[in-house]
Write an enzyme that holds these catalytic residues in place. Structure first.
Site, PDB file in Angstrom:
ATOM      1  N   GLN A  90       8.563   1.131 -10.056  1.00 34.48           N
ATOM      2  CA  GLN A  90       8.959  -0.044  -9.045  1.00 34.48           C
ATOM      3  C   GLN A  90      10.428  -0.595  -9.520  1.00 34.48           C
ATOM      4  N   GLU A 107       0.708 -10.042 -19.348  1.00 35.72           N
ATOM      5  CA  GLU A 107      -0.541  -9.705 -19.683  1.00 35.72           C
ATOM      6  C   GLU A 107      -0.849  -9.857 -21.222  1.00 35.72           C
ATOM      7  N   ASP A 155      11.130  11.377 -22.556  1.00 36.04           N
ATOM      8  CA  ASP A 155      10.063  10.907 -22.640  1.00 36.04           C
ATOM      9  C   ASP A 155       9.854   9.967 -23.852  1.00 36.04           C
ATOM     10  N   SER A 185       1.672   1.511 -17.370  1.00 40.73           N
ATOM     11  CA  SER A 185       1.680  -0.002 -16.834  1.00 40.73           C
ATOM     12  C   SER A 185       0.200  -0.294 -16.217  1.00 40.73           C
ATOM     13  N   LEU A 202      11.912  -0.085 -19.332  1.00 40.49           N
ATOM     14  CA  LEU A 202      10.975  -0.404 -18.332  1.00 40.49           C
ATOM     15  C   LEU A 202       9.935   0.567 -18.103  1.00 40.49           C
ATOM     16  N   THR A 237      12.032   5.780 -12.319  1.00 39.39           N
ATOM     17  CA  THR A 237      11.219   6.327 -11.361  1.00 39.39           C
ATOM     18  C   THR A 237      10.337   5.008 -10.815  1.00 39.39           C
ATOM     19  N   TYR A 289      -3.468  -2.260 -23.016  1.00 36.39           N
ATOM     20  CA  TYR A 289      -2.250  -2.395 -22.495  1.00 36.39           C
ATOM     21  C   TYR A 289      -1.706  -3.756 -22.880  1.00 36.39           C
ATOM     22  N   ARG A 303       5.535  -1.140  -4.769  1.00 41.02           N
ATOM     23  CA  ARG A 303       4.543  -1.338  -5.828  1.00 41.02           C
ATOM     24  C   ARG A 303       3.756   0.068  -6.011  1.00 41.02           C
ATOM     25  N   SER A 318       5.236  -8.774 -20.854  1.00 43.97           N
ATOM     26  CA  SER A 318       4.368  -8.925 -19.813  1.00 43.97           C
ATOM     27  C   SER A 318       3.559 -10.154 -19.796  1.00 43.97           C
ATOM     28  N   TYR A 333      -3.443   6.776 -25.512  1.00 44.52           N
ATOM     29  CA  TYR A 333      -1.990   7.133 -24.868  1.00 44.52           C
ATOM     30  C   TYR A 333      -1.276   5.941 -24.651  1.00 44.52           C
TER      31      TYR A 333
HETATM   32  P1  NAP Z   1       5.636   1.345 -12.839  1.00 41.29           P
HETATM   33  O1  NAP Z   1       5.975   1.204 -11.253  1.00 41.29           O
HETATM   34  O2  NAP Z   1       4.268   1.819 -13.261  1.00 41.29           O
HETATM   35  O3  NAP Z   1       6.735   2.056 -13.544  1.00 41.29           O
HETATM   36  C1  NAP Z   1       6.692   2.843 -14.962  1.00 41.29           C
HETATM   37  C2  NAP Z   1       7.467   3.678 -15.177  1.00 41.29           C
HETATM   38  O4  NAP Z   1       7.331   4.146 -16.438  1.00 41.29           O
HETATM   39  C3  NAP Z   1       7.659   4.973 -14.448  1.00 41.29           C
HETATM   40  O5  NAP Z   1       8.908   5.254 -14.071  1.00 41.29           O
HETATM   41  C4  NAP Z   1       6.949   5.954 -15.185  1.00 41.29           C
HETATM   42  O6  NAP Z   1       7.187   7.373 -14.706  1.00 41.29           O
HETATM   43  C5  NAP Z   1       7.533   5.616 -16.572  1.00 41.29           C
HETATM   44  N1  NAP Z   1       6.537   6.232 -17.596  1.00 41.29           N
HETATM   45  C6  NAP Z   1       5.409   6.325 -17.748  1.00 41.29           C
HETATM   46  N2  NAP Z   1       5.012   6.888 -19.110  1.00 41.29           N
HETATM   47  C7  NAP Z   1       6.528   7.261 -19.687  1.00 41.29           C
HETATM   48  C8  NAP Z   1       6.650   8.081 -20.631  1.00 41.29           C
HETATM   49  N3  NAP Z   1       5.754   8.419 -21.275  1.00 41.29           N
HETATM   50  N4  NAP Z   1       7.996   8.147 -20.909  1.00 41.29           N
HETATM   51  C9  NAP Z   1       8.941   7.662 -20.058  1.00 41.29           C
HETATM   52  N5  NAP Z   1       8.662   6.974 -19.193  1.00 41.29           N
HETATM   53  C10 NAP Z   1       7.277   6.686 -18.799  1.00 41.29           C
HETATM   54  O7  NAP Z   1       5.990  -0.098 -13.583  1.00 41.29           O
HETATM   55  P2  NAP Z   1       6.620  -1.458 -12.967  1.00 41.29           P
HETATM   56  O8  NAP Z   1       5.888  -2.095 -12.024  1.00 41.29           O
HETATM   57  O9  NAP Z   1       7.969  -0.777 -12.393  1.00 41.29           O
HETATM   58  O10 NAP Z   1       7.028  -2.024 -14.230  1.00 41.29           O
HETATM   59  C11 NAP Z   1       8.265  -1.730 -15.372  1.00 41.29           C
HETATM   60  C12 NAP Z   1       7.749  -2.227 -16.693  1.00 41.29           C
HETATM   61  O11 NAP Z   1       7.475  -3.669 -16.515  1.00 41.29           O
HETATM   62  C13 NAP Z   1       6.622  -1.643 -17.256  1.00 41.29           C
HETATM   63  O12 NAP Z   1       6.852  -1.362 -18.561  1.00 41.29           O
HETATM   64  C14 NAP Z   1       5.361  -2.752 -16.903  1.00 41.29           C
HETATM   65  O13 NAP Z   1       4.672  -2.508 -18.024  1.00 41.29           O
HETATM   66  C15 NAP Z   1       6.370  -3.895 -17.134  1.00 41.29           C
HETATM   67  N6  NAP Z   1       5.769  -5.192 -16.289  1.00 41.29           N
HETATM   68  C16 NAP Z   1       5.447  -5.008 -15.069  1.00 41.29           C
HETATM   69  C17 NAP Z   1       5.152  -6.134 -14.411  1.00 41.29           C
HETATM   70  C18 NAP Z   1       4.818  -6.101 -13.006  1.00 41.29           C
HETATM   71  O14 NAP Z   1       4.109  -6.943 -12.279  1.00 41.29           O
HETATM   72  N7  NAP Z   1       5.314  -4.967 -12.107  1.00 41.29           N
HETATM   73  C19 NAP Z   1       4.822  -7.276 -14.827  1.00 41.29           C
HETATM   74  C20 NAP Z   1       5.154  -7.333 -16.323  1.00 41.29           C
HETATM   75  C21 NAP Z   1       5.648  -6.357 -16.863  1.00 41.29           C
HETATM   76  P3  NAP Z   1       6.460   8.079 -13.532  1.00 41.29           P
HETATM   77  O15 NAP Z   1       7.359   7.470 -12.514  1.00 41.29           O
HETATM   78  O16 NAP Z   1       6.968   9.337 -13.923  1.00 41.29           O
HETATM   79  O17 NAP Z   1       5.160   7.672 -13.608  1.00 41.29           O
HETATM   80  N1  GDD Z   2      -5.848  -2.680  -9.573  1.00 38.09           N
HETATM   81  C1  GDD Z   2      -6.877  -3.380  -9.201  1.00 38.09           C
HETATM   82  N2  GDD Z   2      -7.709  -2.726  -8.234  1.00 38.09           N
HETATM   83  N3  GDD Z   2      -7.070  -4.505  -9.482  1.00 38.09           N
HETATM   84  C2  GDD Z   2      -8.109  -5.234  -8.796  1.00 38.09           C
HETATM   85  C3  GDD Z   2      -8.758  -4.676  -7.824  1.00 38.09           C
HETATM   86  C4  GDD Z   2      -8.664  -3.171  -7.766  1.00 38.09           C
HETATM   87  O1  GDD Z   2      -9.488  -2.618  -7.037  1.00 38.09           O
HETATM   88  N4  GDD Z   2      -9.856  -5.454  -7.652  1.00 38.09           N
HETATM   89  C5  GDD Z   2      -9.537  -6.561  -8.180  1.00 38.09           C
HETATM   90  N5  GDD Z   2      -8.559  -6.612  -8.937  1.00 38.09           N
HETATM   91  C6  GDD Z   2      -7.987  -7.609  -9.944  1.00 38.09           C
HETATM   92  C7  GDD Z   2      -8.087  -7.188 -11.226  1.00 38.09           C
HETATM   93  O2  GDD Z   2      -9.135  -7.121 -12.106  1.00 38.09           O
HETATM   94  C8  GDD Z   2      -7.072  -8.172 -11.751  1.00 38.09           C
HETATM   95  O3  GDD Z   2      -7.555  -9.453 -12.090  1.00 38.09           O
HETATM   96  C9  GDD Z   2      -5.921  -8.438 -10.639  1.00 38.09           C
HETATM   97  O4  GDD Z   2      -6.797  -7.869  -9.496  1.00 38.09           O
HETATM   98  C10 GDD Z   2      -4.628  -7.900 -10.533  1.00 38.09           C
HETATM   99  O5  GDD Z   2      -4.792  -6.380 -10.984  1.00 38.09           O
HETATM  100  P1  GDD Z   2      -3.321  -5.485 -10.772  1.00 38.09           P
HETATM  101  O6  GDD Z   2      -2.876  -5.385  -9.659  1.00 38.09           O
HETATM  102  O7  GDD Z   2      -3.838  -4.035 -11.312  1.00 38.09           O
HETATM  103  O8  GDD Z   2      -2.526  -6.341 -11.798  1.00 38.09           O
HETATM  104  P2  GDD Z   2      -2.722  -6.858 -13.360  1.00 38.09           P
HETATM  105  O9  GDD Z   2      -2.446  -8.317 -13.340  1.00 38.09           O
HETATM  106  O10 GDD Z   2      -3.924  -6.372 -13.942  1.00 38.09           O
HETATM  107  O11 GDD Z   2      -1.241  -6.166 -14.352  1.00 38.09           O
HETATM  108  C11 GDD Z   2      -0.183  -6.093 -13.504  1.00 38.09           C
HETATM  109  O12 GDD Z   2       0.360  -7.128 -14.009  1.00 38.09           O
HETATM  110  C12 GDD Z   2       0.904  -7.245 -15.275  1.00 38.09           C
HETATM  111  C13 GDD Z   2       1.637  -8.785 -15.519  1.00 38.09           C
HETATM  112  O13 GDD Z   2       0.841  -9.450 -15.613  1.00 38.09           O
HETATM  113  C14 GDD Z   2       0.537  -4.802 -13.925  1.00 38.09           C
HETATM  114  O14 GDD Z   2       1.859  -4.470 -13.241  1.00 38.09           O
HETATM  115  C15 GDD Z   2       0.925  -4.883 -15.291  1.00 38.09           C
HETATM  116  O15 GDD Z   2       1.820  -3.724 -15.798  1.00 38.09           O
HETATM  117  C16 GDD Z   2       1.850  -6.095 -15.590  1.00 38.09           C
HETATM  118  O16 GDD Z   2       2.129  -6.205 -17.136  1.00 38.09           O
END
Ligand code: NAP
Ligand code: GDD
Length: 337
Positions: A13, A133, A64, A90, A86, A11, A154, A189, A131, A101
């Site tokens: 992104q 991160e 879950d 996150s 996935l 569900t 995280y 997103r 990630s 958690y």
């Molecule tokens: P997202 O939009 O936050 O989606 C996270 C998914 O995990 C959602 O379907 C959520 O369900 C589900 N989830 C949360 N808690 C759960 C639980 N307890 N049991 C089962 N499912 C659960 O994240 P995304 O951006 O698609 O990212 C996908 C994966 O890649 C994540 O693991 C994230 O940490 C990792 N990642 C993301 C990025 C990025 O930039 N997007 C980069 C590197 C790694 P709900 O819809 O119900 O909340």
């Molecule tokens: N969310 C958020 N909200 N971030 C902010 C804001 C705000 O109002 N203002 C500034 N930022 C800065 C954060 O401090 C961070 O440095 C940057 O924007 C990106 O924040 P996010 O978009 O929340 O992403 P992230 O880099 O912390 O984490 C995402 O990318 C990771 C991969 O590097 C998430 O998708 C993680 O799940 C993923 O692993």
């Protein structure tokens, strides 16, 4: 017969784009959906198939990542050829508020899934959503050989999952891979990640519905790519002959301020007239700069990104304007599930 895949986080992104990709490749896709008091399937409503439909290729299951027994039962029932993990809590900022958690779901959840594969006795391949991160304070450019230095609960949980995945590969010969993905974005997103928060605000400010946008640190550098391209890399990793770990990134740096400027400027707006600082959006420890070197993915997977951050900002603003117009016209209808 096509292959069968199980996606946790379907569900989210990435899960929604990956499900589309696999269905187009004639997979039967099983998605793990967690119980919610409100609908949480909006991103996959357009590919949902009713349980009554014969020959379904998209099937959802309630489970879950915190429930290991449910995972074993689900794997025994579905018997997937490929598992994509996935699912995660996150959000980095939220992980400071809910560290236990986050550790349970984003860290131990992966171990539960790996153990569930072993316990169910099925032969499957698993992709772990690792990630950038995890690199945290390690200076860029980061690649597969860069040491991890996570800066958030995280990031720590993802490091635990990364090494658990490597361990199950080494200990049990499992086809288990880590995709170390840098930030990737899209119109799907989550609304509280910084790019989407900005592009939604641009659409609302343009429409006169919002005047101010509150943000935290604008100096952070990120390497933003386009999510539909990144799920293709996930799939390619599981089609290789041998399991391995890969960085996926564009290699192009930009600050939050750069993205802000580009998003507002795409509508002729000046961000400095609308953006205010709120310390609540800062993190106790920040990741200053993430810029990936994805040459291994290019050489071994033949994967290369096409969309860069500036184009991404424009396409996300356009999508948020279109979504807002649809919402305001009353044309958006929720599908009950
Ligand atoms: P997202 O939009 O936050 O989606 C996270 C998914 O995990 C959602 O379907 C959520 O369900 C589900 N989830 C949360 N808690 C759960 C639980 N307890 N049991 C089962 N499912 C659960 O994240 P995304 O951006 O698609 O990212 C996908 C994966 O890649 C994540 O693991 C994230 O940490 C990792 N990642 C993301 C990025 C990025 O930039 N997007 C980069 C590197 C790694 P709900 O819809 O119900 O909340
Ligand atoms: N969310 C958020 N909200 N971030 C902010 C804001 C705000 O109002 N203002 C500034 N930022 C800065 C954060 O401090 C961070 O440095 C940057 O924007 C990106 O924040 P996010 O978009 O929340 O992403 P992230 O880099 O912390 O984490 C995402 O990318 C990771 C991969 O590097 C998430 O998708 C993680 O799940 C993923 O692993």
């Amino acid at each position: 017969m096509g292959k069968t895949a199980l996606i946790t986080g379907v569900t989210g992104q990435d899960g929604s784009y990956l499900a589309e990709l696999l269905i187009a490749k004639e997979y039967t896709v099983h998605g793990l959906v967690r119980r919610s008091s409100s609908f949480n399937t909006e991103r996959i409503d357009h590919i949902y198939q009713d349980p009554q439909q014969p020959g379904r290729t998209m099937i959802l299951h309630h489970a879950d990542l915190s429930d290991g027994v449910a995972l074993v039962n689900l794997l025994r029932e579905v018997r997937p050829d490929e598992v994509y993990n996935l699912g995660a809590q996150s959000h980095v900022r939220v992980s400071f508020d809910s560290p236990m958690y986050t550790g349970d779901v984003t860290g131990l959840g992966t171990l539960r899934l790996l153990e569930a594969i072993r316990a169910s006795g099925i032969d499957t391949r698993i992709y772990q959503a690792s990630s950038s991160e995890m690199f945290g304070a390690a200076p860029p450019p980061q690649n597969e050989r860069t040491p991890f230095h996570p800066r958030s609960p995280y990031g720590c949980a993802k490091v635990y999952s990364y090494w658990s995945t490597v361990n199950y590969r080494e200990a049990y010969g499992m086809f288990a891979v880590n995709g170390i993905l840098f930030n990737h974005e899209s119109p799907r997103r989550g609304e509280t990640f910084v790019t989407r928060k900005i592009t939604r605000a641009v659409a609302r400010i343009r429409a006169g519905l919002q005047e101010r946008l509150y943000l935290g640190n604008l100096d952070a550098v990120r390497d933003w790519g386009y999510a539909p391209e990144y799920v293709e890399a996930m799939w390619r990793m599981l089609q290789r002959d041998e399991p391995d770990d890969y960085v996926v990134a564009t290699g192009v740096p930009a600050t939050v301020r750069d993205f802000l400027h580009a998003a507002f400027a795409s509508c002729g707006l000046d961000w400095a007239r609308h953006v205010l600082f709120d310390p609540k959006y800062e993190r106790p420890s920040e990741v200053d700069a993430l810029v990936g070197d994805a040459s291994k993915a290019r050489d071994l997977l033949g994967w290369q990104p096409a969309v860069r951050w500036r184009e991404l900002a424009g396409l996300m603003v356009e999508a948020d304007i279109a979504a807002l117009e649809e919402e305001l016209s009353g044309a958006r209808v929720r599908i009950d599930r």
